[in-house]
Design a protein around this motif. Structure first.
Motif, mmCIF file in Angstrom:
data_model
loop_
_atom_site.group_PDB
_atom_site.id
_atom_site.type_symbol
_atom_site.label_atom_id
_atom_site.label_comp_id
_atom_site.label_asym_id
_atom_site.label_seq_id
_atom_site.Cartn_x
_atom_site.Cartn_y
_atom_site.Cartn_z
ATOM 1 N N SER A 151 0.822 -0.013 10.844
ATOM 2 C CA SER A 151 1.251 1.116 10.031
ATOM 3 C C SER A 151 2.561 1.678 10.565
ATOM 4 C CB SER A 151 0.174 2.198 9.992
ATOM 5 O OG SER A 151 -0.160 2.603 11.287
ATOM 6 N N ALA B 50 1.533 4.827 -2.603
ATOM 7 C CA ALA B 50 1.352 6.202 -2.117
ATOM 8 C C ALA B 50 2.584 7.081 -2.300
ATOM 9 C CB ALA B 50 0.960 6.166 -0.638
ATOM 10 N N TRP C 137 -0.766 9.138 6.727
ATOM 11 C CA TRP C 137 -2.174 9.312 6.363
ATOM 12 C C TRP C 137 -2.661 8.215 5.419
ATOM 13 C CZ3 TRP C 137 -5.380 11.911 9.192
ATOM 14 C CH2 TRP C 137 -4.856 12.886 10.049
ATOM 15 N N THR C 138 -1.745 7.550 4.729
ATOM 16 C CA THR C 138 -2.142 6.422 3.883
ATOM 17 C C THR C 138 -2.367 5.170 4.717
ATOM 18 O OG1 THR C 138 -0.836 7.286 2.050
ATOM 19 C CG2 THR C 138 -1.451 4.957 1.937
ATOM 20 N N LEU D 49 0.841 -1.215 0.000
ATOM 21 C CA LEU D 49 0.000 0.000 0.000
ATOM 22 C C LEU D 49 0.872 1.259 0.000
ATOM 23 C CD1 LEU D 49 -2.827 -0.224 2.692
ATOM 24 C CD2 LEU D 49 -3.066 0.571 0.341
ATOM 25 N N VAL E 155 2.767 11.451 4.183
ATOM 26 C CA VAL E 155 1.964 10.672 3.228
ATOM 27 C C VAL E 155 1.779 9.245 3.748
ATOM 28 C CG1 VAL E 155 1.900 9.698 0.890
ATOM 29 C CG2 VAL E 155 2.644 12.077 1.247
#
Ligand SMILES: [Mg+2]
Length: 376
Positions: free
Chosen positions: A97, A68, A86-87, A64, A83
């Motif tokens: 994350s 991004a 927030w992704t 993912l 980035v």
């Protein structure tokens, strides 16, 4: 202006067998880590890593993340971090994350160092050119005798500061566990054996890895009082900030915490609540060098030091780089796992690591070793 754009991000899950016989302990375990490789369109390659009980869990996050940040300036680490956050997260959660961001951000700092021909510790501020290590004698399931044997071998290697685990399995095994009272009594016996073997001059800390409640943590402090324990790391479940602040008011033993935290605001809360003596931002967990540099700045503003581990050679860059930095953890299992895949790791001189001027992190994974330990 520059062409150092992010061209690919790849995660590789590894399981690396770790044999503890070099410490005189008849145990072998495996270390699980996710190695991340980031390439730029200018051909610079950087590496970062993170830990997880099963590194395969991190791979979807890395995939993912790649979507991004492809095409972003690889040297604009704050932008990439924003980035990524927030992704992958974009909420009050950290966990997966945070692990993924840690590995990617570390790789971007490796790239920045190579692009600018400077080591990461100098990019972070170059506060000191060598750092002292402390050895964690953390072999789960080892007997008192084996722990003493391991401690003496580490002392022979030049270590003067040691840490050992307490409170296992503590609160993490609710079925069929021993009462916490019995667990901490056994811990106290192990601490006595270690203090007797290491002598009064050695620094000796204990680490419960968030596995005790306040009552038993305070009881353990009382039980080990005769053995001169120098600090207590992550004594309480969840690193509960208000309970740690309470504990700190009720006992003289310094408290360290933060090795498994993913959000900078958690470190802020520890500081404003006077919950800890030492903060432990971990670049492999808290969000890489970018996030740990922010936390180190916070720590400096509170005149509070940082230390910790567990990826010794990576975290040495943080401890050497920032003003609040102090010592770095030599966690025997994680260190051996790194030695199994990286080439040109700088060696300790006694218990000191001299930082080098090699660009970036200064060491590289060996592709054939990475392949050998890759899991699917
Ligand atoms: Mg710890």
């Amino acid at each position: 202006m520059n062409g150092h754009r992010i061209a690919s991000v790849r995660g590789t899950p590894l399981r690396i067998p770790v044999d503890f016989s070099w410490l005189g302990v008849k145990k072998s375990r495996s270390a699980s880590m996710c190695l991340v490789e980031v390439k730029t369109d200018t051909g610079i390659v950087g590496h970062g890593l993170t830990q997880h009980i099963d590194a395969r869990a991190i791979i979807p996050q890395i995939a993912l993340a790649e979507k991004a940040i492809l095409g972003l300036d690889a040297l604009a680490n704050e932008r990439a971090w924003h980035v990524l956050y927030w992704t992958l997260s974009g909420s009050a959660q950290a966990q997966y994350s945070s692990w993924a961001i840690s590995a990617i951000d570390t790789a971007l700092w490796d790239i920045k160092g190579k692009a600018l021909e400077l080591p990461v510790w100098k990019l972070l501020g170059g506060a000191r050119n060598r750092v002292q290590a402390y050895a964690t004698i953390g072999v789960p399931g080892a007997s008192s005798e084996e722990l003493v044997e391991a401690a003496l071998r580490l002392k022979e290697m030049g270590f003067t500061s040691f840490k050992t685990q307490v409170g296992r399995p503590g609160l993490d095994h609710l079925k069929g566990q021993k009462p916490l009272r019995d667990i901490i009594r056994e811990d106290a016996k192990r601490i006595k054996a270690l203090r007797d073997a290491l002598g009064d001059d050695a620094e000796l800390g204990i680490d419960a890895q968030c596995r005790l409640d306040l009552m038993h943590a305070l009881e353990l402090v009382r039980l080990v009082e005769p053995y001169g324990v120098d600090y207590f790391e992550e004594p309480l479940v969840e690193n509960d900030v208000l309970l740690m602040a309470d504990m700190r008011r009720r006992c003289a033993m310094p408290l360290h915490a933060g090795q498994s935290e993913g959000l900078a605001s958690r470190f802020r809360d520890m500081l404003i609540n006077n919950a800890v003596d030492v903060l432990q931002p971990n670049i492999a967990v808290a969000g890489g060098f970018t996030q740990c540099a922010r936390i180190a700045g916070l720590a400096s503003a509170f005149n509070t030091p940082i230390n910790g581990g567990n990826y010794f050679w990576h975290i040495a860059h943080l401890q050497a780089g920032v003003a609040a930095g102090t010592t770095v953890e030599y966690q025997t299992g994680a260190a051996k796992a790194c030695e199994a895949i990286f080439s040109s790791l700088p060696q300790l001189n006694g218990d000191w690591l001299e930082m080098t001027d090699m660009p970036g992190l200064g060491f590289e994974p060996v592709p054939e070793f990475v392949r050998e330990f890759t899991i699917t």
